[in-house]
Design a protein around this motif. Structure first.
Motif, PDB file in Angstrom:
ATOM      1  N   ASP A  99       0.813  -1.216   0.000  1.00  0.00           N
ATOM      2  CA  ASP A  99       0.000   0.000   0.000  1.00  0.00           C
ATOM      3  C   ASP A  99       0.847   1.266   0.000  1.00  0.00           C
ATOM      4  O   ASP A  99       0.557   2.221  -0.725  1.00  0.00           O
ATOM      5  CB  ASP A  99      -0.943   0.017   1.208  1.00  0.00           C
ATOM      6  CG  ASP A  99      -2.120  -0.933   1.027  1.00  0.00           C
ATOM      7  OD1 ASP A  99      -2.253  -1.522  -0.056  1.00  0.00           O
ATOM      8  OD2 ASP A  99      -2.899  -1.079   1.990  1.00  0.00           O
ATOM      9  N   GLN A 100       1.894   1.279   0.825  1.00  0.00           N
ATOM     10  CA  GLN A 100       2.721   2.483   0.911  1.00  0.00           C
ATOM     11  C   GLN A 100       3.376   2.789  -0.428  1.00  0.00           C
ATOM     12  O   GLN A 100       3.441   3.947  -0.858  1.00  0.00           O
ATOM     13  CB  GLN A 100       3.795   2.326   1.986  1.00  0.00           C
ATOM     14  CG  GLN A 100       4.656   3.569   2.206  1.00  0.00           C
ATOM     15  CD  GLN A 100       3.848   4.746   2.721  1.00  0.00           C
ATOM     16  OE1 GLN A 100       3.200   4.653   3.755  1.00  0.00           O
ATOM     17  NE2 GLN A 100       3.882   5.880   2.019  1.00  0.00           N
ATOM     18  N   PHE A 130       0.703   4.096  -2.826  1.00  0.00           N
ATOM     19  CA  PHE A 130       0.382   5.475  -2.451  1.00  0.00           C
ATOM     20  C   PHE A 130       1.476   6.426  -2.926  1.00  0.00           C
ATOM     21  O   PHE A 130       1.199   7.475  -3.524  1.00  0.00           O
ATOM     22  CB  PHE A 130       0.227   5.561  -0.931  1.00  0.00           C
ATOM     23  CG  PHE A 130      -0.106   6.940  -0.421  1.00  0.00           C
ATOM     24  CD1 PHE A 130      -1.408   7.417  -0.455  1.00  0.00           C
ATOM     25  CD2 PHE A 130       0.889   7.758   0.096  1.00  0.00           C
ATOM     26  CE1 PHE A 130      -1.718   8.680   0.020  1.00  0.00           C
ATOM     27  CE2 PHE A 130       0.589   9.023   0.571  1.00  0.00           C
ATOM     28  CZ  PHE A 130      -0.717   9.485   0.531  1.00  0.00           C
ATOM     29  N   SER A 161      -4.651   8.823   2.298  1.00  0.00           N
ATOM     30  CA  SER A 161      -4.515   7.403   1.981  1.00  0.00           C
ATOM     31  C   SER A 161      -5.855   6.682   1.934  1.00  0.00           C
ATOM     32  O   SER A 161      -6.022   5.728   1.166  1.00  0.00           O
ATOM     33  CB  SER A 161      -3.586   6.731   2.997  1.00  0.00           C
ATOM     34  OG  SER A 161      -4.136   6.819   4.301  1.00  0.00           O
ATOM     35  N   THR A 166       1.036   9.421  -5.751  1.00  0.00           N
ATOM     36  CA  THR A 166       1.262  10.819  -5.394  1.00  0.00           C
ATOM     37  C   THR A 166       2.445  11.407  -6.164  1.00  0.00           C
ATOM     38  O   THR A 166       2.485  12.618  -6.413  1.00  0.00           O
ATOM     39  CB  THR A 166       1.484  10.971  -3.882  1.00  0.00           C
ATOM     40  OG1 THR A 166       2.508  10.076  -3.441  1.00  0.00           O
ATOM     41  CG2 THR A 166       0.200  10.655  -3.118  1.00  0.00           C
TER      42      THR A 166
END
Length: 246
Positions: free
Chosen positions: A218-219, A222, A237, A226
């Motif tokens: 997920d990080q 993300f 998030s 971005t």
């Protein structure tokens, strides 16, 4: 969030009703400045940030009717459950109206403003079930609700690959109308209401879908989104991954 005021010589239509008391009161005052008879408040979809302020508007303009499609009305019922209302009040303490009211389910595909036709575009599942937009052919305007975003990170956390393809198909159908102005449901303040936002929304979905298929953590997902959209607002998030525990 956006609300759109469409007016003629005497009468008017408002699209979406904001969420908080302060937002709805400011919207009240803005509508009143135009000195028109507010006939209809049309709600585009089932997310409560677009209609929890409705009671305040109807208190100010009791002659207006508040409508949405039957499908959107059904999807909205979740927003009136104690659990969701409690969540909203926790997220926005003291800002949610004390009384919430529902809309009239409107079964037609069109309604009019001073003889001009406003067409309801029923678009299925986008960031919300049974999403709709409002098309005003006489002025080339689409009030897109959350089918279109304008330089604002999109609520894709609850979408599926199939749902994103449906969303893209709806955007293609909207583009085929060749509108001259498109008002997104969420936008960066000051961003122009350009038809280009339809294609920008489509590209965002395609990029998210492409990166999601890599099964990156997920990080990383993300960070990559971005990086692709460094100047877009609402860099949050939960928009990409849904509410924690939901």
């Amino acid at each position: 969030m956006t609300s759109t005021f469409i007016f003629g010589e005497h009468d008017a239509v408002l699209v979406d009703a904001m969420m908080t008391v302060a937002e709805a009161e400011a919207l009240d005052d803005w509508v009143a400045l135009h000195n028109r008879n507010l006939e209809t408040i049309y709600i585009t979809h089932a997310h409560f940030d677009h209609f929890y302020g409705l009671r305040i508007l109807l208190d100010r303009f009791p002659g207006a009717r508040a409508i949405t499609t039957p499908g959107a009305m059904k999807a909205m019922q979740m927003s009136f459950t104690p659990a969701v209302e409690r969540l909203a009040r926790q997220m926005f303490p003291g800002q949610i109206p004390t009384k919430l009211i529902a809309h009239e389910a409107y079964g037609g595909d069109t309604f009019t403003l001073e003889g001009y036709e406003l067409q309801i575009l029923q678009q299925g599942s986008t960031d919300s079930p049974d999403s709709t937009s409002l098309y005003v052919p006489s002025i080339g305007l689409i009030v897109a609700g959350d089918v279109v975003y304008n330089q604002c990170h999109m609520c894709v956390g609850d979408t599926t690959p199939e749902g994103r393809q449906n969303w893209i198909a709806d955007l293609d159908g909207m583009a085929a109308l060749n509108p001259s102005m498109v008002v997104a449901g969420h936008k960066k303040p000051g961003a122009p209401d350009s038809a280009v936002t339809i294609q920008e929304t489509k590209r965002y979905l395609e990029n998210f879908d492409r990166l999601k298929k890599t099964e990156a953590p997920d990080q990383e997902l993300f960070d990559r989104m971005t990086t692709l959209y460094p100047r877009w607002v609402a860099n949050q998030s939960w928009l990409m991954f849904g509410f924690p525990g939901a």
